[in-house]
Write an enzyme that holds these catalytic residues in place. Structure first.
Site, short mmCIF file in Angstrom:
data_model
loop_
_atom_site.label_atom_id
_atom_site.label_comp_id
_atom_site.label_asym_id
_atom_site.label_seq_id
_atom_site.Cartn_x
_atom_site.Cartn_y
_atom_site.Cartn_z
N ARG A 1 0.84 -1.20 0.00
CA ARG A 1 0.00 0.00 0.00
C ARG A 1 0.87 1.24 0.00
O ARG A 1 1.87 1.32 0.74
CB ARG A 1 -0.89 0.04 1.25
CG ARG A 1 -2.09 -0.90 1.19
CD ARG A 1 -3.10 -0.49 0.11
NE ARG A 1 -4.27 -1.34 0.09
CZ ARG A 1 -4.39 -2.47 -0.61
NH1 ARG A 1 -3.41 -2.90 -1.37
NH2 ARG A 1 -5.53 -3.16 -0.58
N HIS B 1 -0.17 -0.48 -9.49
CA HIS B 1 -0.84 -1.38 -8.54
C HIS B 1 -1.47 -2.58 -9.27
O HIS B 1 -2.69 -2.80 -9.22
CB HIS B 1 -1.92 -0.62 -7.75
CG HIS B 1 -2.32 -1.35 -6.50
ND1 HIS B 1 -3.13 -0.79 -5.54
CD2 HIS B 1 -2.05 -2.60 -6.05
CE1 HIS B 1 -3.33 -1.66 -4.56
NE2 HIS B 1 -2.68 -2.78 -4.85
C1 COI Z 1 -5.69 -6.14 -2.60
O1 COI Z 1 -6.28 -7.18 -2.87
O2 COI Z 1 -5.66 -5.69 -1.44
C2 COI Z 1 -4.99 -5.42 -3.67
O3 COI Z 1 -4.12 -4.67 -3.39
C3 COI Z 1 -5.46 -5.62 -5.07
C4 COI Z 1 -6.70 -4.83 -5.36
C5 COI Z 1 -6.39 -3.40 -5.58
C6 COI Z 1 -7.44 -5.37 -6.53
#
Ligand code: COI
Length: 330
Positions: free
Chosen positions: A232, A293
């Protein structure tokens, strides 16, 4: 169960169609992201299925509640985009949908290798028809100590997969993981900072982990270390990172996320001026690899996200134990 699925991509539609029957789901699939303006479309639904591009605020949850929704399931691992405490307080359960940890783990290792082997500047050189490798002498992963912060499923898989590269793996988590003995040396945070040539972040976003990597943490890190963030953006203080890269304290970074990415990632801003100045500075650096991301973005993970979101919601709504329930219902 009746479920409305927001942010449903063309890639996910056939997956939802494939698994709907297995979990007794009557689905409404929408490409639109879940926002206040379209929250009323959840009328008559038992569950709302979302991704993470928008935040599910108390206002939206209030509308879901009046619609009769009993559960919000996010087909993601992190659920910081949902106000879980509020949802639970009004009787809406929140669940997540874990997926193949290899998707992110292998991508983190790919970023390590790409930074060590100077692949970003070399691709740019190649595109300019300059085929000389001079100046981009790589470093080898087996010679490195890799530090992993966070030993959830993704951190653990990263540690396990790094075994194949022959590097030393150090790891820090709040709790010791006996299952990882022989895979990673679990150590205190300062030791991991001090001894790691590469630091890979696998922590969840939470108030306690906000800017976990700040100037104080970077000061404890080995000179010339590489930072990898596939978790993150909020884990890293951009200003401290930029400063460390400018001073050469860090020799590179692989960033699948950065603090401030939420309003721009997963959208096309071609020919537009962006206000993300930290990103502009970081992405201009030859030793900083940035991607939008997408570490999770594999065929296996996509299938897991769809199947597990249906599975968890079906179990919860049937009064069975849902292994992926988040928070506490009051
Ligand atoms: C999550 O699953 O927490 C991710 O970071 C991926 C999502 C943004 C699809």
């Amino acid at each position: 169960m009746k479920m409305i699925v927001y942010s449903c991509s063309a890639e996910e539609r056939p997956l939802f169609a494939r698994y709907a029957g297995q979990f007794g789901a009557e689905l409404t699939l929408l490409a639109e992201k879940p926002v206040l303006e379209n929250a009323h479309l959840a009328a008559g639904m038992d569950a709302v299925n979302i991704l993470s591009a928008t935040c599910i605020t108390p206002e939206i949850l209030d509308v879901y509640k009046t619609c009769g929704v009993r559960m919000v399931v996010s087909r993601t691992v992190g659920v910081e985009h949902v106000d879980t405490a509020y949802a639970n307080s009004i009787g809406i359960a929140v669940g997540n949908a874990p997926y193949s940890p290899a998707s992110v783990a292998d991508y983190a290792i790919m970023m390590m290798l790409m930074v060590l082997r100077c692949i970003k500047p070399m691709l740019l050189r190649y595109a300019g028809q300059d085929y000389t490798p001079r100046g981009y002498l790589g470093r080898e992963l087996p010679n490195m100590t890799v530090g992993i912060l966070g030993l959830g499923r993704i951190g653990e898989t990263t540690a396990r997969h790094l075994q194949g590269f022959g590097c030393r793996v150090l790891a820090y988590d709040r709790r010791e993981k006996p299952a990882l003995r022989g895979v990673a040396e679990q150590a205190d945070l300062d030791t991991v900072y001090r001894e790691s040539d590469i630091l890979s972040l696998h922590l969840a976003a939470a108030p306690e982990t906000y800017h976990f990597i700040d100037s104080a943490a970077i000061a404890k890190m080995k000179d010339g270390a590489v930072l990898i963030n596939t978790a993150r953006g909020t884990l890293v203080d951009n200003a401290a990172l930029i400063d460390a890269l400018e001073r050469g304290k860090l020799s590179g970074a692989g960033l699948d996320v950065f603090d401030g990415d939420r309003p721009i990632y997963y959208r096309d801003f071609k020919n537009q001026v962006l206000a993300q100045r930290d990103m502009a500075v970081l992405s201009a650096m030859p030793n900083v690899l940035m991607l939008p991301h997408m570490a999770y973005y594999t065929d296996q993970a996509a299938e897991d996200m769809v199947r597990n979101s249906l599975d968890g919601a079906a179990r919860y709504l049937a009064g069975q134990e849902d292994p992926w329930l988040i928070g506490e219902m009051v």
